[in-house]
Design an enzyme around this catalytic site. Structure first.
Site, PDB file in Angstrom:
ATOM      1  CG  HIS A  69      -5.093   0.320  -3.123  1.00 37.88           C
ATOM      2  ND1 HIS A  69      -4.110   0.879  -2.327  1.00 37.88           N
ATOM      3  CD2 HIS A  69      -5.893  -0.376  -2.268  1.00 37.88           C
ATOM      4  CE1 HIS A  69      -4.316   0.536  -1.062  1.00 37.88           C
ATOM      5  NE2 HIS A  69      -5.387  -0.224  -1.002  1.00 37.88           N
ATOM      6  NE  ARG A 119      -3.116  -3.706  -1.155  1.00 39.98           N
ATOM      7  CZ  ARG A 119      -2.514  -4.541  -0.312  1.00 39.98           C
ATOM      8  NH1 ARG A 119      -1.205  -4.663  -0.312  1.00 39.98           N
ATOM      9  NH2 ARG A 119      -3.232  -5.256   0.541  1.00 39.98           N
ATOM     10  NE  ARG A 146      -3.461  -2.299   2.867  1.00 32.95           N
ATOM     11  CZ  ARG A 146      -3.144  -3.452   3.441  1.00 32.95           C
ATOM     12  NH1 ARG A 146      -1.910  -3.638   3.926  1.00 32.95           N
ATOM     13  NH2 ARG A 146      -4.034  -4.427   3.537  1.00 32.95           N
ATOM     14  CE1 TYR A 153      -6.379  -7.095  -6.647  1.00 26.88           C
ATOM     15  CE2 TYR A 153      -6.563  -8.170  -4.509  1.00 26.88           C
ATOM     16  CZ  TYR A 153      -6.349  -7.036  -5.267  1.00 26.88           C
ATOM     17  OH  TYR A 153      -6.096  -5.843  -4.642  1.00 26.88           O
ATOM     18  CE  LYS A 207      -6.321  -1.274   5.127  1.00 24.15           C
ATOM     19  NZ  LYS A 207      -7.654  -1.460   4.495  1.00 24.15           N
ATOM     20  CG  HIS A 211      -5.776  -9.187   1.562  1.00 20.28           C
ATOM     21  ND1 HIS A 211      -6.033  -9.555   0.253  1.00 20.28           N
ATOM     22  CD2 HIS A 211      -5.693  -7.829   1.548  1.00 20.28           C
ATOM     23  CE1 HIS A 211      -6.098  -8.479  -0.505  1.00 20.28           C
ATOM     24  NE2 HIS A 211      -5.892  -7.420   0.265  1.00 20.28           N
TER      25      HIS A 211
END
Length: 313
Positions: free
Chosen positions: A257, A260, A161, A292, A185, A283
């Site tokens: 993004h 990414r 990110r 994806y 995150k 993730h």
């Protein structure tokens, strides 16, 4: 986080306590906490208009009415985008769940209020040719050009990110092993490899570019540095990407993004296992990564429809 006057308002006290809980105990990302803070201010204002200033007075009807107001707009407040309205309702549900768990309320009025299902938007990935053109820019040997090239190469090579890339310090990068430690995150760290072109761009920047930029400031451990010698901001990095895309003649929409998304899509198209891509992207759930796979299936369908002799039969 409490504001002036909050000591007289139990609702705003509860909001401040919940935001502190997210920050201190849950380690929630700063951007998420900021978003929830805005959402819960809207919620507190909405309840105040209904004469409610204590969570114990809230019913499920109040929560539903807030969700409707966010989706449709209310008074001089415009409607929020569907994803933003869903996030606002998620913030409200979290607040009430927290308050009930703390024993501040006898029940959870938001427990059975569900946000509307959102149409799943597929990530926008650039074709490989567009990515290669973008990475060829900017060209040059001045410090900012070397920085920009290193930044773009690292973003595409790692799937980081933009906030993760700008948060890097020099010590987070191991150029010998070609790995970088990214802070994702929720405070989750991950070790991600990067390719030889990214290493070459980083070598050039660290030797011939970064020293000149750092000399203009007071000294920093940041990997990517702005023209004043301080850490490059997310907005600054986004502008680097946007400018490079414009110069490369890329007409498709480009977002922070974009690289990414392209990283993940190109890995899966190349045969990478979705679980590996999940780890590389950081993730928490493989469900997030599986979006994806929809992109690659759609690509296969398009190629099939335009190339197979019996596709339209």
């Amino acid at each position: 986080m409490a504001q002036a006057g909050d000591s007289q308002n139990p609702l705003r006290q509860a909001v401040a306590a919940y935001l502190d809980h997210l920050t201190v105990e849950r380690g929630t990302a700063r951007n998420t906490v900021d978003g929830y803070s805005r959402d819960l201010r809207r919620y507190a204002d909405h309840l105040a208009e209904a004469g409610v200033n204590d969570l114990r007075q809230v019913s499920s009807d109040h929560v539903v009415a807030f969700g409707v107001a966010m989706r449709r707009g209310h008074g001089d407040r415009p409607a929020l985008a569907p994803s933003s309205a869903a996030r606002a309702l998620s913030a409200v549900r979290g607040l009430h769940r927290f308050a009930h768990a703390e024993g501040w309320t006898g029940d959870d009025p938001a427990r059975d209020v569900r946000p509307p299902s959102l149409t799943r938007r597929l990530p926008k990935a650039l074709p490989l040719g567009d990515v290669l053109r973008l990475l060829d820019l900017p060209a040059g040997e001045d410090a900012r050009a070397l920085r920009d090239k290193a930044l773009l190469e690292l973003l595409y090579s790692t799937g980081a990110r933009i906030s993760e890339a700008t948060g890097l310090d020099v010590d987070d990068v191991d150029r010998d092993d070609r790995t970088v430690v990214l802070d994702g995150k929720g405070g989750r760290q991950r070790l991600v490899p990067f390719g030889r072109p990214a290493r070459e761009a980083l070598d050039a920047y660290l030797v011939r570019g970064r020293p000149a930029l750092v000399a203009k400031g007071r000294g920093t451990g940041a990997l990517f540095v702005n023209a004043r010698g301080g850490r490059l901001s997310r907005q600054g990095a986004w502008q680097v990407l946007k400018s490079a895309a414009e110069r490369a003649g890329i007409t498709a929409p480009v977002s922070p993004h974009t690289l990414r998304h392209s990283f993940a899509t190109h890995l899966l198209e190349g045969g990478a296992d979705v679980r590996v891509v999940q780890e590389l992207l950081g993730h928490a759930s493989v469900t997030t990564t599986q979006v994806y796979t929809l992109v690659t299936v759609n690509t296969l369908r398009e190629v099939y429809a335009t190339t197979h002799p019996r596709a339209l039969g």
